[in-house]
Design an enzyme around this catalytic site. Sequence first.
Site, PDB file in Angstrom:
ATOM      1  N   GLU A   1       0.755  -1.358  -0.186  1.00 59.98           N
ATOM      2  CA  GLU A   1       0.106   0.111   0.219  1.00 59.98           C
ATOM      3  C   GLU A   1       0.649   1.090   0.113  1.00 59.98           C
ATOM      4  O   GLU A   1       1.980   1.698   0.852  1.00 59.98           O
ATOM      5  CB  GLU A   1      -0.663  -0.356   1.055  1.00 59.98           C
ATOM      6  CG  GLU A   1      -1.679   1.288   1.724  1.00 59.98           C
ATOM      7  CD  GLU A   1      -2.311   1.738   3.119  1.00 59.98           C
ATOM      8  OE1 GLU A   1      -1.886   0.673   3.413  1.00 59.98           O
ATOM      9  OE2 GLU A   1      -4.010   2.175   2.964  1.00 59.98           O
TER      10      GLU A   1
ATOM     11  N   GLU B   1     -11.376   3.010   6.362  1.00 56.02           N
ATOM     12  CA  GLU B   1     -10.625   3.207   7.107  1.00 56.02           C
ATOM     13  C   GLU B   1     -10.597   4.976   7.604  1.00 56.02           C
ATOM     14  O   GLU B   1      -9.995   5.479   6.503  1.00 56.02           O
ATOM     15  CB  GLU B   1      -9.221   2.855   6.835  1.00 56.02           C
ATOM     16  CG  GLU B   1      -8.050   2.798   7.319  1.00 56.02           C
ATOM     17  CD  GLU B   1      -6.374   2.592   7.109  1.00 56.02           C
ATOM     18  OE1 GLU B   1      -6.225   2.795   5.649  1.00 56.02           O
ATOM     19  OE2 GLU B   1      -5.788   1.328   7.476  1.00 56.02           O
TER      20      GLU B   1
HETATM   21  O1  LIG Z   1      -2.659   3.888   7.601  1.00 50.10           O
HETATM   22  C1  LIG Z   1      -3.069   3.494   6.343  1.00 50.10           C
HETATM   23  O2  LIG Z   1      -3.780   3.122   5.570  1.00 50.10           O
HETATM   24  C2  LIG Z   1      -2.809   1.739   6.274  1.00 50.10           C
HETATM   25  O3  LIG Z   1      -3.788   0.676   5.947  1.00 50.10           O
HETATM   26  C3  LIG Z   1      -2.591   0.574   6.840  1.00 50.10           C
HETATM   27  O4  LIG Z   1      -2.262  -1.138   7.303  1.00 50.10           O
END
Ligand SMILES: O=C(O)C(=O)CO
Length: 259
Positions: A143, A240
Amino acid sequence: MPKFAANLTMLFNEVGFLDRFEAAADAGFKGVEYLFPYAFRKDELAEKLERFGLTQVLHNLPAGNWDSGERGIACDPSRVGEFQDGVGRAIEYAQALGCKQVNCLAGKTPAGVDAGRLRETFIENLRFAAGELKAAGIRLLVEPINTWDIPGFYLNRTAQAAEILEAVGSDNLFIQYDIYHAQRMEGELANTIKHYLPQIAHIQLADNPGRNEPGTGEINYRYLFDFIDRSGYDGWIGCEYKPAATTREGLGWIEALTR
Ligand SMILES: O=C(O)C(=O)CO
């Protein structure tokens, strides 16, 4: 309609972590993700998933000492043994939880290490992890993360991630595309998703500025959800973000931006 997964590290923080599975299921989520499962017993997490009918969508490889500020060790040549041990631990948990993908946090660039050695370490660690995980039927993701949230993080842009995938040369290594991080670092969200779609195994969301719910900032999520739907992406989208108020109060975006 996208498959949204609740990120239990950030959402439902009104209750303790082990109570967030029920809270997510009560709110209608069918999938969950979170940073790390390692502080809990495998059986207690598996029981939560089973009891509340949830799919474990993602977790991370062990990423060093998180509380002391470490954000991954995969690019650090002095931590290769620890990294490899972490892959084994991640596989144990993923198998116990039925999790089919794990993310490798690249880490902050360690001081005084030659750029070529950093890159070589990251590539070799990813090649090792991708092979071990492939044997277990689990995908490995990387990522890109923006440099404001994690100053010094090694992997910051989608094109950089794609170049790393090319260098590693594994068919079990994919991109975790976080819309929030991408917006902050590069923009071009729809075209980037379209261009790298075959390599994107997981998407995460938050709005910018603030990393709060979709619809609270500058990103046109109504357009983006429709675009992602039409693109044929069939993975999960991890929620998230930091709830602006309580998690439940903030969930209206799902109905408002996807109907
Ligand atoms: O900090 C973030 O965006 C994450 O996905 C860490 O795994």
